[in-house]
Scaffold this active site. Structure first.
Site, short mmCIF file in Angstrom:
data_model
loop_
_atom_site.label_atom_id
_atom_site.label_comp_id
_atom_site.label_asym_id
_atom_site.label_seq_id
_atom_site.Cartn_x
_atom_site.Cartn_y
_atom_site.Cartn_z
N GLU A 1 0.06 -45.69 10.27
CA GLU A 1 0.25 -46.99 10.39
C GLU A 1 -0.21 -47.57 8.93
O GLU A 1 -1.30 -47.85 8.78
CB GLU A 1 -0.38 -47.67 11.35
CG GLU A 1 0.30 -47.14 12.76
CD GLU A 1 1.68 -47.63 13.19
OE1 GLU A 1 1.99 -48.49 12.26
OE2 GLU A 1 1.95 -47.14 13.97
N VAL A 2 0.77 -47.84 8.07
CA VAL A 2 0.40 -48.60 6.75
C VAL A 2 0.60 -49.98 7.22
O VAL A 2 1.55 -50.56 8.02
CB VAL A 2 1.47 -48.13 5.78
CG1 VAL A 2 1.44 -49.06 4.58
CG2 VAL A 2 1.08 -46.77 5.31
#
Length: 306
Positions: free
Chosen positions: A273-274
């Site tokens: 998850e960026v």
């Protein structure tokens, strides 16, 4: 503070076909899958085998679904799976996978089989959306005979690898639009009240609560921390409402909820998850973080004893 109701549907009542159609009518095309993804895959044909594993047809428009395989596939080698673009609006998932393939995709030649699907949801990619045209989230529908065509096609592609995969890494983003659009839309669709949450500022990983792999997750986090910052927990010690397994890693029911990273039952699996909306990062750093995560995950998976 009382938030205004979502502009589609009646509060407290789940959507029917009319509401889904009204939602779809609001969604506009903003970019091109052909130009951004299919064209980017063409140069990779020199080093990889690229094949169509299915196609989606929405409103008369056909979207071919492409998989990238390492050349010289051998059943005696460990298999590595990379997926991106399950949610079309999560840009670095798609382009991070493409960047990895372009810059590092042949590094494991002769050591492992590589299978990558850079863009699972092309209709949603073009429209910068989380759902498919039927207002279904592919990442809650990865199961045989799924009502989401994107999910059903990927499950069928990966079915022969179930239980035979060393690594599956699924590339995602968490964005400000999660709180501004997608979670409110989800609550409205399901006839539920929207409860606001905070958006974590930084990179984090999602581990499967039923199959935890803490040492693997931390190896990936340590590599990404050299590229971009890791998300801290909120005031309650949570990230997106989930408990921390360790810094930068949350536990979630990945398999039970039908998420992509569980399709193969891989020995090692994770979801990245960026956070692209952070003032502390750039679009290129987001891509580099995805690539760093993939490379670290592969290194760990291939170094682990059989």
């Amino acid at each position: 503070m009382t938030l205004p109701p979502y502009p589609i549907g009646t509060p407290g009542q789940p959507w029917g076909p009319a509401e889904v159609a009204a939602w779809r009518a609001r969604v506009v095309r903003q970019r091109s899958y052909a130009d951004d993804v299919l064209a980017a895959l063409e140069p990779l044909r020199q080093a990889f085998d690229i094949s169509e594993y299915g196609a989606l047809v929405y409103d008369g428009e056909r979207f071919p679904l492409l998989a990238v395989r390492s050349r010289g596939w051998r059943d005696d080698l460990p298999t590595l799976v990379i997926t991106g673009g399950v949610h079309g609006y999560e840009t670095s998932g798609v382009h991070g996978a493409l960047q990895f393939l372009s810059d590092h995709g042949t590094e494991t030649a002769g050591q492992a089989n590589l299978l990558a699907v850079p863009c699972v949801s092309p209709w949603a990619y073009e429209r910068v959306q989380r759902w498919n045209p039927d207002a279904l989230d592919p990442n809650r529908n990865f199961r045989p005979h799924s009502p989401a065509g994107e999910s059903a096609a990927l499950v069928a592609l990966l079915a022969p690898l179930h239980g035979r995969t060393r690594l599956h890494i699924d590339l995602h983003e968490t964005t400000d639009s999660d709180e501004g659009e997608f979670r409110p839309a989800l609550a409205a669709r399901d006839g539920e009240a929207f409860v606001p949450d905070t958006v974590p500022d930084g990179f984090y990983l999602v581990d499967d609560a039923d199959r935890p792999q803490p040492a693997f997750q931390q190896a990936v986090i340590e590599a990404v921390a050299r590229v971009t910052h890791i998300a801290p927990p909120d005031a309650h010690g949570l990230i997106i409402g989930c408990p921390l397994q360790s810094p930068g890693v949350i536990s979630y029911a990945v398999t039970r909820k039908g998420l992509c990273a569980a399709i193969t039952a891989a020995r090692f699996s994770t979801t990245t998850e960026v956070y692209p909306d952070s003032p502390r990062t750039t679009p290129q750093q987001c891509l580099d973080a995805q690539v760093a995560a993939v490379r670290a995950a592969i290194a760990y998976a291939l170094s682990a004893p059989d």
